[in-house]
Design a protein around this motif. Structure first.
Motif, short mmCIF file in Angstrom:
data_model
loop_
_atom_site.label_atom_id
_atom_site.label_comp_id
_atom_site.label_asym_id
_atom_site.label_seq_id
_atom_site.Cartn_x
_atom_site.Cartn_y
_atom_site.Cartn_z
N THR A 67 -5.90 -0.71 6.41
CA THR A 67 -5.80 0.73 6.18
C THR A 67 -5.08 1.46 7.29
O THR A 67 -4.85 2.66 7.19
N LYS A 117 -10.21 8.69 -4.17
CA LYS A 117 -11.03 7.87 -5.05
C LYS A 117 -11.40 8.64 -6.31
O LYS A 117 -11.80 9.80 -6.25
N THR A 141 -4.97 5.68 -8.89
CA THR A 141 -5.14 4.28 -9.24
C THR A 141 -3.91 3.49 -8.80
O THR A 141 -2.78 3.82 -9.19
N LEU A 201 1.44 3.84 -8.22
CA LEU A 201 0.34 4.71 -7.84
C LEU A 201 0.26 5.82 -8.89
O LEU A 201 1.10 6.71 -8.92
N THR A 232 -8.39 -4.05 -4.27
CA THR A 232 -7.83 -2.74 -3.92
C THR A 232 -8.71 -2.02 -2.91
O THR A 232 -9.88 -2.35 -2.72
N ASP A 233 -8.13 -1.01 -2.29
CA ASP A 233 -8.87 -0.14 -1.40
C ASP A 233 -8.25 1.25 -1.50
O ASP A 233 -7.03 1.38 -1.69
N TYR A 234 -9.09 2.28 -1.39
CA TYR A 234 -8.64 3.66 -1.52
C TYR A 234 -9.20 4.52 -0.42
O TYR A 234 -10.32 4.31 0.04
N ALA A 246 -3.86 4.14 -0.43
CA ALA A 246 -4.39 3.04 -1.22
C ALA A 246 -3.62 1.77 -0.92
O ALA A 246 -2.49 1.81 -0.42
N GLY A 299 0.80 -1.21 0.00
CA GLY A 299 0.00 0.00 0.00
C GLY A 299 0.83 1.26 0.00
O GLY A 299 2.06 1.22 0.10
#
Length: 123
Positions: free
Chosen positions: A105, A65, A69, A81, A58-60, A49, A35
């Motif tokens: 996170t 958002k 990406t 990124l 994935t997570d943002y 992210a 991340g």
């Protein structure tokens, strides 16, 4: 042991784009999740992210958002990124991180960290 090396930081104008890279080496199980975190002067390091190396999930953070990406290249052991529509508030030192298991996170959930790469956004 896992080693992470970030690159690609620099100075961009607001609205511009920048692509960060994180080259990873070491035990693949220890870096199943990778991340990006960022830290601005005087602020806490915050989640940006993350991506699972095993299934690509994935997570943002809400703040990025639609603009950022995260992606991976298995052959190169590299995470990227892509940052578009950059804002002055995106300016920070960006850090690559890795952990075993599933996406997290929280900063404390990651075991390995890169040295950071600076992103500056002019208004």
């Amino acid at each position: 042991q896992v080693q992470l090396v970030e690159s690609g930081g620099g100075l961009v104008q607001a609205g511009g784009s920048l692509r960060l890279s994180c080259a990873a080496s070491g035990n693949t199980f220890s870096r199943a999740v990778m991340g990006w975190f960022r830290q601005a002067p005087g602020k806490e390091r915050e989640f940006v992210a993350a991506i699972s190396w095993t299934d690509g999930s994935t997570d943002y953070a809400d703040s990025v958002k639609g603009r950022f990406t995260i992606s991976r290249d298995n052959a190169k052991n590299t995470m990227y990124l892509q940052m578009n529509s950059l804002k002055p508030e995106d300016a920070a030192d960006y850090y690559c991180a890795a952990r075993r298991g599933s996406i997290a996170t929280m900063r404390s959930g990651y075991n390995y960290w890169g040295q950071g790469t600076q992103v500056t956004v002019s208004s």
